[in-house]
Design a protein around this motif. Structure first.
Motif, PDB file in Angstrom:
ATOM      1  N   SER A  47       0.845  -1.196   0.000  1.00 24.97           N
ATOM      2  CA  SER A  47       0.000   0.000   0.000  1.00 24.97           C
ATOM      3  C   SER A  47       0.882   1.249   0.000  1.00 24.97           C
ATOM      4  O   SER A  47       1.731   1.423   0.886  1.00 24.97           O
ATOM      5  N   THR A 121      -1.682  -0.809   8.790  1.00 26.27           N
ATOM      6  CA  THR A 121      -0.936  -0.741   7.524  1.00 26.27           C
ATOM      7  C   THR A 121       0.397  -1.467   7.645  1.00 26.27           C
ATOM      8  O   THR A 121       0.795  -2.219   6.743  1.00 26.27           O
ATOM      9  N   ASN A 125       0.962  -4.961   5.531  1.00 23.92           N
ATOM     10  CA  ASN A 125       1.895  -4.904   4.408  1.00 23.92           C
ATOM     11  C   ASN A 125       3.204  -5.640   4.678  1.00 23.92           C
ATOM     12  O   ASN A 125       3.764  -6.250   3.772  1.00 23.92           O
TER      13      ASN A 125
END
Lengths: 199, 199
Positions: A47, A121, A125
């Motif tokens: 991302s 996040t 990730n």
């Protein structure tokens, strides 16, 4: 021209025949292989290109001794015999590198001060990158043995002190023992209709 | 015999040349391809074979209309043009299937009542499976466009109501527009020494 379906031998090596190894041949993995592995897995998408995985390759006897006490009883002996074990860490300060990694906008400001977004996040990730890591290892002919059975706090203290990096999972790397008796029979997988639907 | 390094063309297709696509050709993706994709990615390793990913392939116009309002402004138009968008969900009741998936011990009891372990195990392993999904798509010649820019609660209400499945991220699937002007230049990656160390 659309890209082809990879050869059956490649699909077997990546997915269908690959196994999580539990025993290792006494055959080294060299530093050039670790560089080759990283130079493939790094291209996997994250991302905003946030790339939060940080990897320690535990290769020397001294590093293995640092890792050993953190391993669960069931993982200790086999992991000590792996030529290399990679600690896949998650950097919760990943957004500091976004001005380099995602230069066309101020993505760093999306994260600063938003702890929930940072946490989700980073974990999502770095874990995705761990998946790319496992398949990149297989793609260069290595076997991989991913494990989450270890004491994360002990690993963090031994390898990531003074940073915002926290251990996510570990992956033993090498050449699995080819004796079919050392691997369990393969466990079943969910059928398409148990795991998927098409709407 | 050790396994080989895959061909350069395979490594390019999986890692080095693959891009997160932002625009799609008007070329369908069939149900047989979605089955082939799942039948590869399902073999990727998960902790205790827990396999918590649950996937909805959004393919019909009606399903796309259900997804559309949940997408972020930047992702909406391009995602509506993808032939299929997969919602990678995480099943927080994954442990109910462990008697089937990991039959040689009572792994279900490791999780029941341990909410923190359930949460971490589910998110980590469904995300790993999402990584396998992206590379399995590429391995059968599809382009993938993973995204986390959407309203998770809206997607959960529209697609996973009444279950313990929660959306993790989404992946558009299809054939990327070959016009080089529609893709950004590739963003940089961290050098080995910025992301890794060998101990």
């Amino acid at each position: 021209m659309p890209l082809p379906i990879l050869s059956d031998s490649a699909l077997d090596q990546l997915f269908r025949h690959a196994r999580t190894q539990n025993a290792w041949q006494d055959k080294p993995v060299g530093e050039a292989q670790l560089h080759a592995l990283y130079d493939l897995m790094k291209w996997g998408p994250t991302s905003a290109n946030c790339s939060p995985a940080r990897i320690v390759f535990v290769k020397s006897d001294a590093a293995k001794r640092k890792l050993e006490p953190a391993l669960s009883d069931g993982n200790r002996a086999k992991t000590m015999k792996a030529p290399v074990t990679a600690i896949i860490g998650t950097d919760y300060a990943f957004y500091e590198k976004l001005p380099y990694l995602f230069p066309h906008t101020d993505a760093k400001s999306w994260f600063e001060g938003n702890e929930k977004l940072i946490e989700t996040t980073a974990f999502r990730n770095a874990t995705l990158q761990g998946g790319y890591f496992i398949l990149a290892a297989r793609s260069i002919g290595l076997d991989a043995g991913p494990m989450s059975g270890f004491d994360n706090a002990m690993v963090d203290a031994a390898f990531f002190a003074g940073t915002k990096i926290r251990s996510n999972f570990i992956v033993a790397l090498g050449y699995g023992d080819p004796d079919p008796k050392v691997l369990f029979p393969r466990s079943p997988r969910l059928a398409f209709d148990e795991a998927c639907r098409i709407e």
